[in-house]
Design an enzyme around this catalytic site. Structure first.
Site, PDB file in Angstrom:
ATOM      1  N   PRO A 146      -0.866  -5.142 -44.740  1.00 27.85           N
ATOM      2  CA  PRO A 146      -1.323  -6.264 -43.906  1.00 27.85           C
ATOM      3  C   PRO A 146      -0.454  -6.388 -42.655  1.00 27.85           C
ATOM      4  O   PRO A 146       0.775  -6.291 -42.751  1.00 27.85           O
ATOM      5  CB  PRO A 146      -1.127  -7.484 -44.815  1.00 27.85           C
ATOM      6  CG  PRO A 146      -0.100  -7.061 -45.818  1.00 27.85           C
ATOM      7  CD  PRO A 146      -0.198  -5.579 -45.967  1.00 27.85           C
ATOM      8  N   ALA A 195      -0.294  -8.853 -39.106  1.00 26.89           N
ATOM      9  CA  ALA A 195      -0.832  -9.882 -38.216  1.00 26.89           C
ATOM     10  C   ALA A 195      -0.936  -9.321 -36.800  1.00 26.89           C
ATOM     11  O   ALA A 195      -0.011  -8.667 -36.309  1.00 26.89           O
ATOM     12  CB  ALA A 195       0.100 -11.088 -38.231  1.00 26.89           C
ATOM     13  N   CYS A 210       6.852 -12.154 -45.160  1.00 26.11           N
ATOM     14  CA  CYS A 210       6.986 -12.428 -43.726  1.00 26.11           C
ATOM     15  C   CYS A 210       8.187 -13.349 -43.477  1.00 26.11           C
ATOM     16  O   CYS A 210       8.275 -14.432 -44.059  1.00 26.11           O
ATOM     17  CB  CYS A 210       5.707 -13.076 -43.214  1.00 26.11           C
ATOM     18  SG  CYS A 210       5.766 -13.367 -41.457  1.00 26.11           S
ATOM     19  N   ASN A 217       6.182   0.470 -49.889  1.00 31.37           N
ATOM     20  CA  ASN A 217       5.908   0.278 -48.462  1.00 31.37           C
ATOM     21  C   ASN A 217       7.221   0.342 -47.665  1.00 31.37           C
ATOM     22  O   ASN A 217       8.262  -0.087 -48.148  1.00 31.37           O
ATOM     23  CB  ASN A 217       5.221  -1.084 -48.266  1.00 31.37           C
ATOM     24  CG  ASN A 217       5.157  -1.521 -46.812  1.00 31.37           C
ATOM     25  OD1 ASN A 217       5.799  -2.480 -46.422  1.00 31.37           O
ATOM     26  ND2 ASN A 217       4.412  -0.801 -46.002  1.00 31.37           N
ATOM     27  N   ARG A 224       2.745   0.369 -39.729  1.00 33.62           N
ATOM     28  CA  ARG A 224       2.713   0.772 -38.324  1.00 33.62           C
ATOM     29  C   ARG A 224       2.117   2.162 -38.103  1.00 33.62           C
ATOM     30  O   ARG A 224       1.433   2.400 -37.107  1.00 33.62           O
ATOM     31  CB  ARG A 224       4.141   0.693 -37.755  1.00 33.62           C
ATOM     32  CG  ARG A 224       4.657  -0.741 -37.720  1.00 33.62           C
ATOM     33  CD  ARG A 224       6.145  -0.767 -37.588  1.00 33.62           C
ATOM     34  NE  ARG A 224       6.802  -0.212 -38.764  1.00 33.62           N
ATOM     35  CZ  ARG A 224       8.098   0.049 -38.852  1.00 33.62           C
ATOM     36  NH1 ARG A 224       8.863  -0.177 -37.808  1.00 33.62           N
ATOM     37  NH2 ARG A 224       8.619   0.533 -39.955  1.00 33.62           N
TER      38      ARG A 224
HETATM   39  C1  LIG Z   1       3.151  -6.453 -36.146  1.00 34.36           C
HETATM   40  C2  LIG Z   1       3.356  -6.570 -37.624  1.00 34.36           C
HETATM   41  C3  LIG Z   1       2.754  -7.612 -38.301  1.00 34.36           C
HETATM   42  C4  LIG Z   1       2.946  -7.751 -39.692  1.00 34.36           C
HETATM   43  N1  LIG Z   1       2.303  -8.758 -40.346  1.00 34.36           N
HETATM   44  C5  LIG Z   1       2.406  -8.838 -41.704  1.00 34.36           C
HETATM   45  C6  LIG Z   1       1.654  -9.800 -42.434  1.00 34.36           C
HETATM   46  O1  LIG Z   1       0.877 -10.579 -41.861  1.00 34.36           O
HETATM   47  N2  LIG Z   1       1.809  -9.851 -43.777  1.00 34.36           N
HETATM   48  C7  LIG Z   1       2.663  -9.016 -44.454  1.00 34.36           C
HETATM   49  O2  LIG Z   1       2.767  -9.105 -45.675  1.00 34.36           O
HETATM   50  N3  LIG Z   1       3.375  -8.088 -43.781  1.00 34.36           N
HETATM   51  C8  LIG Z   1       3.259  -7.962 -42.440  1.00 34.36           C
HETATM   52  N4  LIG Z   1       3.929  -6.987 -41.760  1.00 34.36           N
HETATM   53  C9  LIG Z   1       4.790  -6.055 -42.520  1.00 34.36           C
HETATM   54  C10 LIG Z   1       4.024  -4.781 -42.883  1.00 34.36           C
HETATM   55  O3  LIG Z   1       2.981  -5.065 -43.797  1.00 34.36           O
HETATM   56  C11 LIG Z   1       4.967  -3.740 -43.500  1.00 34.36           C
HETATM   57  O4  LIG Z   1       5.565  -4.305 -44.632  1.00 34.36           O
HETATM   58  C12 LIG Z   1       6.064  -3.282 -42.549  1.00 34.36           C
HETATM   59  O5  LIG Z   1       5.549  -2.991 -41.272  1.00 34.36           O
HETATM   60  C13 LIG Z   1       6.775  -2.025 -43.099  1.00 34.36           C
HETATM   61  O6  LIG Z   1       5.848  -0.990 -43.312  1.00 34.36           O
HETATM   62  P1  LIG Z   1       5.686   0.234 -42.259  1.00 34.36           P
HETATM   63  O7  LIG Z   1       7.047   0.843 -42.093  1.00 34.36           O
HETATM   64  O8  LIG Z   1       4.698   1.161 -42.921  1.00 34.36           O
HETATM   65  O9  LIG Z   1       5.205  -0.343 -40.974  1.00 34.36           O
HETATM   66  C14 LIG Z   1       3.770  -6.831 -40.395  1.00 34.36           C
HETATM   67  C15 LIG Z   1       4.345  -5.779 -39.696  1.00 34.36           C
HETATM   68  C16 LIG Z   1       4.137  -5.625 -38.329  1.00 34.36           C
HETATM   69  C17 LIG Z   1       4.766  -4.455 -37.608  1.00 34.36           C
END
Ligand SMILES: Cc1cc2nc3c(=O)[nH]c(=O)nc-3n(C[C@H](O)[C@H](O)[C@H](O)COP(=O)(O)O)c2cc1C
Length: 370
Positions: free
Chosen positions: A57, A59, A143, A243, A268
């Protein structure tokens, strides 16, 4: 002397060719291994997910338009909505809400993430999610943005474990669709609280956990701690999806191998390369024009689902991750986002994304941690 040198050079060249062949072999072996691991279905509460590579997820990024582009490539087992406020949800109108909006055809693979701190509110919202026909419902306990934490929601719930458990109990009572929790290590660099919570979530009837092994104040600058994920996986019998910083196949395999997690959730990287699900789970090979094609598809989808001002804002956010694919992404980004209309962004994409720019193997971390 010359003959000797020639022979030596020949040797070096042969070694180089052999090395490249070995690397290719290693690369394809690694890819096949990852494919096998990810392509195993997973059943949650009687509902089967085709594979174990899911969208995290996000935002402002995981909106209806992005998911449409992602779906166009295929290969994603389960998708998550952006977080949705439980308080607002009972009155949300999908026709006008920017967040609580979906395409009918994605519902069987779409989980709605809720953010909130009141058990009854969360239960009522979960009921609406179930009534709308989503695959499942997820609770945001990760978050750490101050506006969310101030409302005692998101990662703040990790400081109030009893309240966190009360929330999932109330939701479990209210709905019969798969219930998931996405959470982090906690506020200190010690996984024992998360391990304990994982067990309590399982007891309360949660069907699946998505765990991001980082402490809450750390907004993705330091690497995730795989040992914390391993401990959470070991503590429960329900599936745990890992994750955090899975960028390349080798990162995915490392996470699966060292932690025993049941699948991967991509954040990302999914935005930077939405075709990656199809590459890792099936046989999609992107061509040199993949970035232009994807940018144009995103612009079409944004235009289809949002009014121009919001579409422009959302594209600017997306473009950061698109630019992160390139060695000179920081310089490319302003060229991609110059102007203030979708049509201008289309022209920029056609002009700048010619397929000739140097690609970065790993995404540009300066853009990824903005
Ligand atoms: C711009 C942005 C918005 C995010 N919004 C949420 C969110 O609404 N809910 C949530 O549980 N995690 C949110 N995350 C965290 C991601 O779900 C994820 O845990 C984090 O980016 C690490 O994973 P990655 O390295 O694959 O990006 C957000 C991350 C980013 C970069």
């Amino acid at each position: 002397m010359d003959a000797q040198r020639n022979e030596k050079e020949q040797d070096y060249r042969l070694t180089g060719v052999k090395k490249a062949a070995e690397n290719r072999l290693h690369g394809s072996h690694l890819m096949n291994e990852l494919k096998n691991r990810l392509n195993t279905p997973l059943t949650l509460r009687g509902r089967t997910v085709a594979n174990r590579l899911w969208l995290a997820p996000m935002a402002g990024l995981g909106h209806i338009a992005f998911r449409q582009v992602l779906d166009g490539f295929g290969g994603c087992g389960l998708m998550m909505t952006e977080m949705t406020s439980a308080k607002a949800l009972p009155n949300e109108n999908p026709k006008i809400s920017p967040v609580f909006r979906w395409r009918e055809e994605e519902l069987p693979r779409l989980v709605c993430q809720l953010m909130g701190s009141q058990p009854q509110e969360m239960a009522d919202a979960a009921l609406r999610v179930q009534d709308e026909g989503f695959f499942g419902v997820d609770v945001n306990m990760g978050c750490s943005v101050s506006a969310i934490v101030k409302r005692r929601a998101g990662a703040a719930l990790l400081r109030e474990p009893d309240r966190a458990v009360e929330i999932v109990r109330a939701m479990r009572k209210a709905v019969d669709i798969p219930l998931m929790v996405k959470f982090r290590t906690g506020w200190e660099n010690d996984p024992s609280g998360a391990v304990e919570l994982a067990r309590r979530f399982e007891d309360a009837g949660v069907d699946c956990l998505v765990f991001h092994p980082r402490v809450s104040p750390d907004r993705r600058s330091r690497p995730p701690v795989l040992e914390h994920l391993r401990q959470v996986c070991e503590a429960v019998d329900i599936p745990v999806i890992g994750n955090g910083n899975v960028f390349l196949p080798v990162d995915g395999l490392k996470m699966l191998d060292t932690t025993g997690c049941d699948g991967l959730s991509l954040g990302r990287m999914a935005v930077a390369r939405p075709w990656l699900f199809s590459s890792w789970c099936s046989n999609f090979t992107p061509g040199a024009d993949i970035h232009r094609i994807t940018a144009l598809a995103m612009l079409d989808a944004l235009e289809e689902h949002y009014e121009p001002t919001r579409a422009v804002k959302l594209y600017k956010k997306y473009a950061i991750y698109l630019a992160a694919n390139f060695s000179f992404g920081v310089r490319l980004l302003p060229k991609l986002t110059a102007g203030d209309s979708i049509e201008q962004f289309r022209e920029n994409a056609r002009r700048e994304l010619t397929g000739e720019q140097a690609l970065a193997t790993r995404p540009n971390i300066h853009l990824f941690t903005r």
